[in-house]
Design a protein around this motif. Structure first.
Motif, PDB file in Angstrom:
ATOM      1  N   ASP A 118      24.314  42.490  81.807  1.00 46.44           N
ATOM      2  CA  ASP A 118      24.027  42.810  83.218  1.00 46.44           C
ATOM      3  C   ASP A 118      25.289  42.823  84.078  1.00 46.44           C
ATOM      4  N   GLY A 119      26.455  42.520  83.490  1.00 42.52           N
ATOM      5  CA  GLY A 119      27.704  42.532  84.228  1.00 42.52           C
ATOM      6  C   GLY A 119      27.936  41.301  85.095  1.00 42.52           C
ATOM      7  N   ILE A 120      27.151  40.248  84.868  1.00 49.77           N
ATOM      8  CA  ILE A 120      27.288  39.020  85.662  1.00 49.77           C
ATOM      9  C   ILE A 120      28.488  38.198  85.194  1.00 49.77           C
ATOM     10  N   ILE A 121      28.720  38.199  83.881  1.00 55.66           N
ATOM     11  CA  ILE A 121      29.898  37.485  83.359  1.00 55.66           C
ATOM     12  C   ILE A 121      30.804  38.487  82.651  1.00 55.66           C
ATOM     13  N   SER A 122      32.073  38.128  82.520  1.00 60.81           N
ATOM     14  CA  SER A 122      33.084  39.030  81.966  1.00 60.81           C
ATOM     15  C   SER A 122      33.096  39.028  80.428  1.00 60.81           C
ATOM     16  N   ASP A 123      33.813  40.003  79.888  1.00 62.84           N
ATOM     17  CA  ASP A 123      34.030  40.053  78.436  1.00 62.84           C
ATOM     18  C   ASP A 123      34.682  38.759  77.962  1.00 62.84           C
TER      19      ASP A 123
ATOM     20  N   GLU B 174      42.206  36.693  78.911  1.00 64.71           N
ATOM     21  CA  GLU B 174      41.544  37.324  80.063  1.00 64.71           C
ATOM     22  C   GLU B 174      41.586  38.848  79.990  1.00 64.71           C
ATOM     23  N   SER B 175      42.628  39.388  79.388  1.00 64.77           N
ATOM     24  CA  SER B 175      42.805  40.848  79.372  1.00 64.77           C
ATOM     25  C   SER B 175      41.957  41.553  78.310  1.00 64.77           C
ATOM     26  N   MET B 176      41.312  40.809  77.436  1.00 60.10           N
ATOM     27  CA  MET B 176      40.536  41.422  76.349  1.00 60.10           C
ATOM     28  C   MET B 176      39.306  42.137  76.900  1.00 60.10           C
ATOM     29  N   LYS B 177      39.052  43.302  76.316  1.00 56.55           N
ATOM     30  CA  LYS B 177      37.897  44.104  76.730  1.00 56.55           C
ATOM     31  C   LYS B 177      37.057  44.469  75.508  1.00 56.55           C
ATOM     32  N   ILE B 178      35.766  44.320  75.637  1.00 57.41           N
ATOM     33  CA  ILE B 178      34.821  44.743  74.604  1.00 57.41           C
ATOM     34  C   ILE B 178      34.379  46.155  74.982  1.00 57.41           C
ATOM     35  N   PRO B 179      34.357  47.091  74.028  1.00 60.28           N
ATOM     36  CA  PRO B 179      33.921  48.453  74.366  1.00 60.28           C
ATOM     37  C   PRO B 179      32.548  48.444  75.044  1.00 60.28           C
ATOM     38  N   GLN B 180      32.417  49.277  76.055  1.00 58.61           N
ATOM     39  CA  GLN B 180      31.171  49.342  76.834  1.00 58.61           C
ATOM     40  C   GLN B 180      29.966  49.643  75.939  1.00 58.61           C
ATOM     41  N   TRP B 181      30.162  50.477  74.929  1.00 59.19           N
ATOM     42  CA  TRP B 181      29.050  50.860  74.067  1.00 59.19           C
ATOM     43  C   TRP B 181      28.496  49.674  73.271  1.00 59.19           C
ATOM     44  N   TYR B 182      29.299  48.593  73.139  1.00 59.80           N
ATOM     45  CA  TYR B 182      28.818  47.440  72.377  1.00 59.80           C
ATOM     46  C   TYR B 182      27.663  46.727  73.089  1.00 59.80           C
ATOM     47  N   LYS B 183      27.496  47.022  74.382  1.00 60.69           N
ATOM     48  CA  LYS B 183      26.355  46.443  75.108  1.00 60.69           C
ATOM     49  C   LYS B 183      25.027  46.952  74.532  1.00 60.69           C
ATOM     50  N   ASN B 184      25.063  48.127  73.866  1.00 61.98           N
ATOM     51  CA  ASN B 184      23.853  48.596  73.168  1.00 61.98           C
ATOM     52  C   ASN B 184      23.454  47.600  72.083  1.00 61.98           C
ATOM     53  N   ASN B 185      24.462  47.128  71.316  1.00 63.26           N
ATOM     54  CA  ASN B 185      24.181  46.132  70.273  1.00 63.26           C
ATOM     55  C   ASN B 185      23.601  44.870  70.888  1.00 63.26           C
TER      56      ASN B 185
ATOM     57  N   LEU C 157      35.176  44.410  65.259  1.00 58.10           N
ATOM     58  CA  LEU C 157      35.930  44.983  66.383  1.00 58.10           C
ATOM     59  C   LEU C 157      37.154  44.118  66.705  1.00 58.10           C
ATOM     60  N   ILE C 158      36.986  42.811  66.591  1.00 61.89           N
ATOM     61  CA  ILE C 158      38.101  41.902  66.840  1.00 61.89           C
ATOM     62  C   ILE C 158      39.166  42.057  65.763  1.00 61.89           C
ATOM     63  N   ASP C 159      38.745  42.063  64.510  1.00 65.56           N
ATOM     64  CA  ASP C 159      39.690  42.171  63.392  1.00 65.56           C
ATOM     65  C   ASP C 159      40.453  43.508  63.400  1.00 65.56           C
ATOM     66  N   GLN C 160      39.766  44.556  63.875  1.00 66.29           N
ATOM     67  CA  GLN C 160      40.402  45.882  63.945  1.00 66.29           C
ATOM     68  C   GLN C 160      41.195  46.067  65.230  1.00 66.29           C
ATOM     69  N   LYS C 161      41.279  45.025  66.032  1.00 70.56           N
ATOM     70  CA  LYS C 161      42.004  45.024  67.305  1.00 70.56           C
ATOM     71  C   LYS C 161      41.459  46.057  68.292  1.00 70.56           C
ATOM     72  N   ILE C 162      40.149  46.316  68.176  1.00 68.75           N
ATOM     73  CA  ILE C 162      39.472  47.190  69.150  1.00 68.75           C
ATOM     74  C   ILE C 162      39.132  46.380  70.401  1.00 68.75           C
ATOM     75  N   VAL C 163      38.931  45.070  70.195  1.00 72.75           N
ATOM     76  CA  VAL C 163      38.702  44.172  71.335  1.00 72.75           C
ATOM     77  C   VAL C 163      40.042  43.617  71.744  1.00 72.75           C
TER      78      VAL C 163
END
Length: 198
Positions: A136-141, A160-171, A192-198
């Motif tokens: 719901d966007g109430i708390i950060s990645d 703090e700078s880490m971002k989870i892809p927006q599409w992962y919210k589907n999961n 995603l973390i191991d592949q450095k996507i996050v």
């Protein structure tokens, strides 16, 4: 009086007098599995012979004999199925045999199940609230990653700078709807973390 007259008189009395045969209400309780792993959700099925009172009372008795507080279960149909909102977590539940006790309209029933640690990945207690707030966007990645990392569910030292892809919210939505398991949610996030996507 003849025996034939007595028989006819007795039959007549039985036919004209209202007969009330009281059948005792019965209750039965089962679970969807007999053995649960950490990360599994408990589903309890309560079957009653008639709907009488509006609420059954359930207690869970742990391996140490400690009984939970009374848990009210509304009974609206002869078959009622409920699933716990949180999965079994080792911080809250020890391994061992548990008993479910149900009381409904004066009738009692019980069943047993067991919790074992199969070594599966699982989301910690409170994940449903945290993941819902994240979607719901109430708390950060960062807050989500820190929560999961602090609980040992994923391997990462979040920044703090880490971002989870927006599409992962589907999961996350699928997990909240129980369309995917804890293992599937965590394995995909760890990938995603191991592949450095996050």
């Amino acid at each position: 009086m003849s025996a034939d007259y007595v028989k006819r008189y007795a039959l007549f009395v039985l036919l004209i007098l209202p007969v009330h045969i009281a059948f005792a209400l019965t209750v039965d309780v089962t679970t969807d599995k007999t053995t649960y792993n950490y990360g599994d959700y408990l589903t309890v099925i309560i079957t009653v012979s008639e709907v009488s009172d509006s609420v059954a009372v359930m207690h869970i008795v742990g391996p140490d004999g400690v009984k939970s507080s009374a848990i009210p279960i509304p009974i609206k149909d002869m078959n009622t199925s409920i699933t716990t909102p949180n999965a079994f977590d080792p911080q809250l539940y020890k391994e061992g045999r548990y008993q479910i006790q149900i009381t409904y309209a004066g009738a009692d029933a019980s069943t047993e199940f067991e919790i074992v640690d199969a070594g599966n990945a699982f989301l910690p207690f409170g994940s449903n609230l945290i993941i819902s707030q994240w979607t719901d966007g109430i708390i950060s990645d960062y807050s989500l990653l820190k929560f999961l990392s602090d609980k040992g569910a994923i391997s990462i030292n979040p920044e703090e700078s880490m971002k989870i892809p927006q599409w992962y919210k589907n999961n996350a939505g699928w997990w909240l709807e129980r369309k995917i398991t804890d293992v599937e949610f965590l394995n995909a996030l760890q990938y995603l973390i191991d592949q450095k996507i996050v």
